[in-house]
Design a protein around this motif. Structure first.
Motif, mmCIF file in Angstrom:
data_model
loop_
_atom_site.group_PDB
_atom_site.id
_atom_site.type_symbol
_atom_site.label_atom_id
_atom_site.label_comp_id
_atom_site.label_asym_id
_atom_site.label_seq_id
_atom_site.Cartn_x
_atom_site.Cartn_y
_atom_site.Cartn_z
ATOM 1 N N ALA A 26 14.659 12.877 6.836
ATOM 2 C CA ALA A 26 13.385 13.598 6.990
ATOM 3 C C ALA A 26 12.342 13.067 6.007
ATOM 4 O O ALA A 26 12.654 12.816 4.847
ATOM 5 C CB ALA A 26 13.606 15.086 6.768
ATOM 6 N N GLY A 27 11.143 12.859 6.504
ATOM 7 C CA GLY A 27 10.042 12.401 5.655
ATOM 8 C C GLY A 27 9.867 10.891 5.660
ATOM 9 O O GLY A 27 8.872 10.380 5.162
ATOM 10 N N ASP A 28 10.841 10.172 6.224
ATOM 11 C CA ASP A 28 10.759 8.702 6.208
ATOM 12 C C ASP A 28 9.746 8.183 7.229
ATOM 13 O O ASP A 28 9.494 8.806 8.261
ATOM 14 C CB ASP A 28 12.130 8.084 6.500
ATOM 15 N N LEU A 29 9.217 6.996 6.912
ATOM 16 C CA LEU A 29 8.237 6.345 7.773
ATOM 17 C C LEU A 29 8.671 4.903 8.029
ATOM 18 O O LEU A 29 8.964 4.159 7.097
ATOM 19 C CB LEU A 29 6.859 6.352 7.086
ATOM 20 N N VAL A 30 8.735 4.539 9.314
ATOM 21 C CA VAL A 30 9.060 3.164 9.698
ATOM 22 C C VAL A 30 7.872 2.591 10.457
ATOM 23 O O VAL A 30 7.432 3.163 11.459
ATOM 24 C CB VAL A 30 10.318 3.106 10.603
ATOM 25 N N CYS A 31 7.319 1.490 9.971
ATOM 26 C CA CYS A 31 6.174 0.842 10.611
ATOM 27 C C CYS A 31 6.641 -0.431 11.299
ATOM 28 O O CYS A 31 7.265 -1.288 10.676
ATOM 29 C CB CYS A 31 5.123 0.500 9.557
ATOM 30 N N LEU A 32 6.329 -0.543 12.592
ATOM 31 C CA LEU A 32 6.781 -1.701 13.365
ATOM 32 C C LEU A 32 5.606 -2.601 13.715
ATOM 33 O O LEU A 32 4.542 -2.123 14.128
ATOM 34 C CB LEU A 32 7.474 -1.225 14.650
ATOM 35 N N TYR A 33 5.822 -3.899 13.549
ATOM 36 C CA TYR A 33 4.791 -4.903 13.808
ATOM 37 C C TYR A 33 5.353 -5.957 14.751
ATOM 38 O O TYR A 33 6.550 -6.239 14.733
ATOM 39 C CB TYR A 33 4.370 -5.578 12.497
ATOM 40 N N ASP A 80 2.973 4.966 19.510
ATOM 41 C CA ASP A 80 2.633 3.599 19.920
ATOM 42 C C ASP A 80 1.112 3.502 19.913
ATOM 43 O O ASP A 80 0.442 4.155 20.696
ATOM 44 C CB ASP A 80 3.181 3.324 21.319
ATOM 45 N N LEU A 81 0.599 2.707 18.995
ATOM 46 C CA LEU A 81 -0.856 2.666 18.798
ATOM 47 C C LEU A 81 -1.508 1.519 19.557
ATOM 48 O O LEU A 81 -2.662 1.186 19.327
ATOM 49 C CB LEU A 81 -1.164 2.545 17.300
ATOM 50 N N TYR A 82 -0.766 0.922 20.496
ATOM 51 C CA TYR A 82 -1.276 -0.251 21.212
ATOM 52 C C TYR A 82 -2.666 -0.032 21.786
ATOM 53 O O TYR A 82 -3.537 -0.870 21.689
ATOM 54 C CB TYR A 82 -0.294 -0.621 22.333
ATOM 55 N N ARG A 83 -2.853 1.120 22.391
ATOM 56 C CA ARG A 83 -4.128 1.381 23.058
ATOM 57 C C ARG A 83 -5.197 1.947 22.137
ATOM 58 O O ARG A 83 -6.299 2.270 22.574
ATOM 59 C CB ARG A 83 -3.909 2.358 24.220
ATOM 60 N N LEU A 84 -4.851 2.088 20.891
ATOM 61 C CA LEU A 84 -5.790 2.664 19.937
ATOM 62 C C LEU A 84 -6.754 1.589 19.472
ATOM 63 O O LEU A 84 -6.358 0.604 18.873
ATOM 64 C CB LEU A 84 -4.991 3.175 18.742
ATOM 65 N N ASP A 85 -8.034 1.755 19.762
ATOM 66 C CA ASP A 85 -8.938 0.723 19.276
ATOM 67 C C ASP A 85 -10.207 1.288 18.641
ATOM 68 O O ASP A 85 -11.043 0.552 18.164
ATOM 69 C CB ASP A 85 -9.274 -0.290 20.377
ATOM 70 N N ARG A 86 -10.323 2.592 18.621
ATOM 71 C CA ARG A 86 -11.480 3.154 17.939
ATOM 72 C C ARG A 86 -10.998 4.043 16.811
ATOM 73 O O ARG A 86 -10.052 4.803 16.972
ATOM 74 C CB ARG A 86 -12.312 3.989 18.913
ATOM 75 N N LEU A 87 -11.665 3.920 15.698
ATOM 76 C CA LEU A 87 -11.268 4.705 14.528
ATOM 77 C C LEU A 87 -11.267 6.200 14.814
ATOM 78 O O LEU A 87 -10.465 6.940 14.277
ATOM 79 C CB LEU A 87 -12.195 4.422 13.354
ATOM 80 N N GLU A 108 4.812 2.091 16.314
ATOM 81 C CA GLU A 108 4.595 0.742 16.855
ATOM 82 C C GLU A 108 3.126 0.378 16.680
ATOM 83 O O GLU A 108 2.258 1.220 16.814
ATOM 84 C CB GLU A 108 4.958 0.696 18.349
ATOM 85 N N TRP A 109 2.837 -0.869 16.420
ATOM 86 C CA TRP A 109 1.474 -1.361 16.169
ATOM 87 C C TRP A 109 0.870 -0.662 14.949
ATOM 88 O O TRP A 109 -0.308 -0.294 14.943
ATOM 89 C CB TRP A 109 0.566 -1.146 17.391
ATOM 90 N N ALA A 110 1.677 -0.510 13.904
ATOM 91 C CA ALA A 110 1.221 0.191 12.699
ATOM 92 C C ALA A 110 0.037 -0.518 12.056
ATOM 93 O O ALA A 110 -0.744 0.102 11.328
ATOM 94 C CB ALA A 110 2.367 0.311 11.700
ATOM 95 N N ASN A 111 -0.136 -1.812 12.350
ATOM 96 C CA ASN A 111 -1.265 -2.571 11.784
ATOM 97 C C ASN A 111 -2.609 -1.946 12.165
ATOM 98 O O ASN A 111 -3.585 -2.071 11.444
ATOM 99 C CB ASN A 111 -1.211 -4.040 12.204
ATOM 100 N N LYS A 112 -2.637 -1.229 13.284
ATOM 101 C CA LYS A 112 -3.895 -0.616 13.724
ATOM 102 C C LYS A 112 -4.313 0.557 12.853
ATOM 103 O O LYS A 112 -5.445 1.028 12.928
ATOM 104 C CB LYS A 112 -3.775 -0.144 15.172
ATOM 105 N N TRP A 116 -4.542 3.824 6.751
ATOM 106 C CA TRP A 116 -4.403 5.282 6.794
ATOM 107 C C TRP A 116 -2.978 5.737 6.509
ATOM 108 O O TRP A 116 -2.745 6.914 6.292
ATOM 109 C CB TRP A 116 -4.807 5.806 8.173
ATOM 110 N N LEU A 117 -2.086 4.812 6.528
ATOM 111 C CA LEU A 117 -0.675 5.174 6.388
ATOM 112 C C LEU A 117 -0.244 5.164 4.921
ATOM 113 O O LEU A 117 -0.793 4.412 4.128
ATOM 114 C CB LEU A 117 0.186 4.194 7.186
ATOM 115 N N PRO A 118 0.733 5.990 4.577
ATOM 116 C CA PRO A 118 1.229 5.986 3.203
ATOM 117 C C PRO A 118 1.736 4.592 2.818
ATOM 118 O O PRO A 118 2.288 3.873 3.656
ATOM 119 C CB PRO A 118 2.396 6.978 3.252
ATOM 120 N N ALA A 119 1.532 4.227 1.571
ATOM 121 C CA ALA A 119 1.939 2.890 1.108
ATOM 122 C C ALA A 119 3.456 2.738 1.126
ATOM 123 O O ALA A 119 3.979 1.644 1.306
ATOM 124 C CB ALA A 119 1.389 2.639 -0.286
ATOM 125 N N GLU A 120 4.156 3.847 0.922
ATOM 126 C CA GLU A 120 5.619 3.783 0.903
ATOM 127 C C GLU A 120 6.162 3.906 2.313
ATOM 128 O O GLU A 120 5.957 4.925 2.987
ATOM 129 C CB GLU A 120 6.185 4.921 0.031
#
Ligand SMILES: Nc1ncnc2c1ncn2[C@@H]1O[C@H](COP(=O)(O)OP(=O)(O)O)[C@@H](O)[C@H]1O
Ligand SMILES: [Mg+2]
Length: 175
Positions: A26-33, A80-87, A108-112, A116-120
């Motif tokens: 619980a609380g973990d974050l996985v960012c996929l690129y 999945d942030l693939y379709r996310l293109d506006r702030l 998924e697509w965490a680069n977008k 905004w995402l936690p550094a850890e």
């Protein structure tokens, strides 16, 4: 420190996800690129299985709803942030309430959403090599995830070919 693994099949990638999923909490974050079709959703299926989700076959890219929740040992929030293109969309998806909470967030697509995402977080990048092989780079950001990666390494190395990430199908190298 980051770690590189070569996956030689869909099953390899799923197995890697499953091993990681078993170690998440619980609380973990996985960012996929990685580009479209690299295997982020395949990996997420494995993570869901490792977290005890009973019907991980239902895990697919939630491209239209942005976020899906599956119930495992702890809840898993799959975005999945693939379709996310506006702030402005970022505020809409209400991602913040899923971070650092009672569940595991897999994005998924965490680069977008990078800033905004936690550094850890546990970062996993997947790159096409051939039709069937992928170079997977795992980078832990923060002490929690360095510990998790160490745990994963000690498990996969001590059990060798029988239960490693695809056994001898996978090469490991520090990068
Ligand atoms: N080694 C591999 N790892 C992951 N997927 C693979 C591999 N080899 C082939 N594939 C195929 O590539 C596709 C990856 O799709 P998907 O996980 O939806 O990608 P993404 O979510 O990154 O867009 C699947 O059809 C999968 O079967
Ligand atoms: Mg996907």
């Amino acid at each position: 420190m980051s770690l590189q693994v070569v996956s030689r099949s869909t099953v390899d990638t799923q197995m890697l996800g499953e091993q990681v999923g078993r170690l998440l909490d619980a609380g973990d974050l996985v960012c996929l690129y990685g580009e479209l079709g690299s295997g982020k959703t395949v990996l997420t299926k494995g993570i869901a299985r490792g977290l005890g989700v009973a019907y991980e076959r239902a895990v697919r890219s939630p491209s239209f709803v942005l976020m899906q929740r599956y119930q495992g040992r702890v809840p898993i929030y799959h975005a999945d942030l693939y379709r996310l293109d506006r702030l402005t969309d970022i505020a809409d998806i209400g991602l913040r309430e899923f971070l650092g909470g009672e569940g595991v967030a897999v994005i998924e697509w965490a680069n977008k959403l990078e800033a905004w995402l936690p550094a850890e977080r546990l970062e996993i990048s997947i790159a096409h090599q051939t039709e069937e092989t992928r170079l997977i780079t795992i980078t832990p950001q923060g002490a929690r995830y360095r510990q998790l990666l160490k745990q994963w390494q000690s498990q996969t190395m001590s059990c060798g070919e029988t239960c490693g990430p695809g056994g001898d199908n996978v090469e490991m190298a520090s990068a």
